[in-house]
Design an enzyme around this catalytic site. Sequence first.
Site: not given
Length: 197
Positions: A7, A9, A12, A67-68, A151-152, A177, A182
Amino acid sequence: MQVVLATHNAHKVAEFQQIVAQARPDLEVVGYDGPEPVEDGVTFAENALIKARAASAHTGLAALADDSGICVDVLGGSPGVFSAYWAGQKKDAAANLELLLDQLRDIADPHRAAHFTSTIALVLPDGREHVVEGRWPGRLAHASSGDGGFGYDPIFIPDGQPEGQERTVGGFSADEKQSQSHRARAFAELLPLLGAL
């Protein structure tokens, strides 16, 4: 030993470094600086494998790829694999979040169920591949709250919190977290497979 995370990102990479450090301190997660492959899969697993294969081929290292996304029940599981592009190809996290909130504006709490999904692919230089999945159930808030996460996270309220003290992931500490997310759940599934390294 190094394993490359496929990634660009930085959020991440930092999250994976924390998760891996707790479970396998002998593994060093390094960021990926190679070309970004076209993610043309239609499932989280397909896209994770595309990224992990590209990173392993480019670096010669074992590669992890995540991938999430957020999956909303009332939207039939969307945004799902399109979470990063929900508001368009610019990958604008703020715009994605605002669009999702707008789409759910008139949806009452009992119908705001959602879950984060993380699918992690492990591709080894010898060609072996493994895919695992983690889900974090919860529901969506009506407005953003909290300064943490990305993100969300600011609109996702995980299940299992004491009633009346519920917070979005935006209000979680990094440690909270990492222990529940996840990605942490998917990594727990992956951990036995990392013995191959």
